[in-house]
Each structure stands twice: as C-alpha cells, then as structure tokens.
Design a protein around this motif. Structure first.
Motif, PDB file in Angstrom:
ATOM      1  N   GLN A 240     -43.298   3.704 -29.524  1.00 43.56           N
ATOM      2  CA  GLN A 240     -41.973   3.340 -30.019  1.00 43.56           C
ATOM      3  C   GLN A 240     -42.035   3.145 -31.529  1.00 43.56           C
ATOM      4  O   GLN A 240     -43.098   2.970 -32.093  1.00 43.56           O
ATOM      5  N   GLY A 241     -40.893   3.143 -32.154  1.00 49.90           N
ATOM      6  CA  GLY A 241     -40.818   2.704 -33.540  1.00 49.90           C
ATOM      7  C   GLY A 241     -40.743   1.183 -33.545  1.00 49.90           C
ATOM      8  O   GLY A 241     -40.232   0.570 -32.610  1.00 49.90           O
ATOM      9  N   TYR A 242     -41.256   0.582 -34.583  1.00 46.36           N
ATOM     10  CA  TYR A 242     -41.299  -0.876 -34.656  1.00 46.36           C
ATOM     11  C   TYR A 242     -40.255  -1.457 -35.587  1.00 46.36           C
ATOM     12  O   TYR A 242     -40.301  -2.641 -35.919  1.00 46.36           O
ATOM     13  N   GLU A 243     -39.281  -0.640 -35.997  1.00 42.33           N
ATOM     14  CA  GLU A 243     -38.184  -1.157 -36.803  1.00 42.33           C
ATOM     15  C   GLU A 243     -37.429  -2.197 -35.969  1.00 42.33           C
ATOM     16  O   GLU A 243     -37.102  -1.968 -34.813  1.00 42.33           O
ATOM     17  N   GLY A 244     -37.180  -3.355 -36.536  1.00 41.90           N
ATOM     18  CA  GLY A 244     -36.497  -4.420 -35.807  1.00 41.90           C
ATOM     19  C   GLY A 244     -37.451  -5.276 -34.982  1.00 41.90           C
ATOM     20  O   GLY A 244     -37.062  -6.319 -34.470  1.00 41.90           O
ATOM     21  N   VAL A 245     -38.691  -4.819 -34.815  1.00 43.07           N
ATOM     22  CA  VAL A 245     -39.717  -5.585 -34.095  1.00 43.07           C
ATOM     23  C   VAL A 245     -40.662  -6.221 -35.106  1.00 43.07           C
ATOM     24  O   VAL A 245     -40.977  -7.405 -35.017  1.00 43.07           O
ATOM     25  N   LEU A 246     -41.120  -5.401 -36.047  1.00 47.30           N
ATOM     26  CA  LEU A 246     -42.015  -5.864 -37.105  1.00 47.30           C
ATOM     27  C   LEU A 246     -41.313  -5.707 -38.451  1.00 47.30           C
ATOM     28  O   LEU A 246     -40.577  -4.740 -38.654  1.00 47.30           O
ATOM     29  N   SER A 247     -41.574  -6.631 -39.348  1.00 50.42           N
ATOM     30  CA  SER A 247     -41.055  -6.501 -40.710  1.00 50.42           C
ATOM     31  C   SER A 247     -41.860  -5.426 -41.443  1.00 50.42           C
ATOM     32  O   SER A 247     -42.955  -5.050 -41.008  1.00 50.42           O
ATOM     33  N   ASP A 248     -41.337  -4.949 -42.558  1.00 53.22           N
ATOM     34  CA  ASP A 248     -42.074  -3.979 -43.362  1.00 53.22           C
ATOM     35  C   ASP A 248     -43.422  -4.561 -43.783  1.00 53.22           C
ATOM     36  O   ASP A 248     -44.433  -3.862 -43.778  1.00 53.22           O
ATOM     37  N   GLU A 249     -43.435  -5.840 -44.142  1.00 57.50           N
ATOM     38  CA  GLU A 249     -44.686  -6.487 -44.557  1.00 57.50           C
ATOM     39  C   GLU A 249     -45.693  -6.520 -43.399  1.00 57.50           C
ATOM     40  O   GLU A 249     -46.888  -6.303 -43.607  1.00 57.50           O
ATOM     41  N   GLU A 250     -45.235  -6.761 -42.166  1.00 52.90           N
ATOM     42  CA  GLU A 250     -46.139  -6.758 -41.013  1.00 52.90           C
ATOM     43  C   GLU A 250     -46.679  -5.348 -40.739  1.00 52.90           C
ATOM     44  O   GLU A 250     -47.839  -5.193 -40.363  1.00 52.90           O
ATOM     45  N   ILE A 251     -45.845  -4.349 -40.931  1.00 50.98           N
ATOM     46  CA  ILE A 251     -46.297  -2.966 -40.759  1.00 50.98           C
ATOM     47  C   ILE A 251     -47.356  -2.634 -41.802  1.00 50.98           C
ATOM     48  O   ILE A 251     -48.424  -2.099 -41.477  1.00 50.98           O
ATOM     49  N   ILE A 252     -47.092  -2.969 -43.050  1.00 52.65           N
ATOM     50  CA  ILE A 252     -48.067  -2.727 -44.117  1.00 52.65           C
ATOM     51  C   ILE A 252     -49.342  -3.523 -43.859  1.00 52.65           C
ATOM     52  O   ILE A 252     -50.450  -3.025 -44.074  1.00 52.65           O
ATOM     53  N   ALA A 253     -49.200  -4.749 -43.364  1.00 53.56           N
ATOM     54  CA  ALA A 253     -50.377  -5.578 -43.059  1.00 53.56           C
ATOM     55  C   ALA A 253     -51.230  -4.935 -41.968  1.00 53.56           C
ATOM     56  O   ALA A 253     -52.456  -4.855 -42.097  1.00 53.56           O
TER      57      ALA A 253
END
Length: 158
Positions: free
Chosen positions: A118-131
C-alpha cells in the motif's frame, strides 16, 4: 575499466533511465528535494521504529525481503523485495524511494499494475517515511551507500 567500474556505470545509467521513467509518474507537488540522512542517528533510531512497525512484516527484520521476490506469485503480485544490498532499493534515487513509499507501487506504475504494498500517505508522515528509508540506507555497506549517493547526484543533474 574493471568489472566494478562497469557495474557502477551500468547502475548509474540504469538509475538515470529509471528516474526519468518513474519521475514521470511522481504526482505533482511531490517534494523533489528530499534527502535520506543515514548519518543522523536520531532520525535513524526513529526510522528503525517505523520500519519495525510498518515494513519488517513483509520486507524482513533484517531487510532480507521475501523468498523468490523477483517472481510473481499465483496472485500475480511480486513478493516484497529485500531492502539490503541484495535488492534494488539502492538503485533508486531518494525522491523515487519516498514517492514509492508514500503513494505505493501501483499508484506510481499506473494502469492495472498490482502490488501488495500500500501507499503510506495518511499513515506515515513525510518525516517518518524519510526516517524509515534513512534507517534502511544506514544498513547498507559503504560501497553501496557511495553508489546510491552517485545515483542521487545523477538524478539531481537531470
């Protein structure tokens, strides 16, 4: 040119081509200036938590991916690839990795492409994705990190 040089050149050319193809599908408004930070220990620690909670169940606690990840299963979908140096994650520039994680492979590829991820938009913030991606990159051998950095430089020059 030795074999390592040929492989590095091939990876760079392949990444540039892939970046051109995939960047066409990156949704408008996506930040093109994202940068993974594998040397930021605080961010990497957050990334490990995010990875363990959201990614490890498919991609493996040790980034090893699922068996036979290059072969579609009976459902027509590819198993989760490894995120260690044996996979193709490091072949993609940062902006592509963030977009794939945020929007999911099916949204990126378009058409009737099917993916279990799945895409994680709305689940994870951009900062969490980058992390989480910074955590992954922090686990790669130095030579793979260096190649990935070259891929990012080539993509930025496009």
């Amino acid at each position: 040119m030795n074999n390592k040089g040929v492989m590095a050149l091939g990876a760079l050319i392949g990444a540039a081509i892939m970046y051109g193809i995939v960047s066409y599908f990156i949704p408008a408004g996506t930040d093109q200036n994202v940068e993974l930070r594998p040397d930021d220990l605080q961010l990497v620690a957050l990334g490990k938590k995010v990875y363990d909670a959201n990614c490890a169940s498919c991609h493996g606690a040790k980034l090893q991916g699922e068996a036979n990840w290059r072969e579609r299963g009976p459902d027509g979908m590819l198993p989760a690839p490894p995120h260690d140096e044996t996979g193709h994650t490091w072949h993609h520039p940062d902006v592509v990795l963030v977009a794939l994680t945020k929007y999911g492979p099916a949204a990126m590829a378009g058409g009737d492409y099917k993916s279990a991820m799945q895409g994680y938009e709305g689940v994870l913030s951009d900062e969490e994705i980058i992390a989480s991606l910074s955590y992954i990159k922090s686990r790669w051998p130095r030579e793979v990190v260096a190649r990935h950095d070259q891929i990012n430089q080539s993509a930025a020059a496009q």
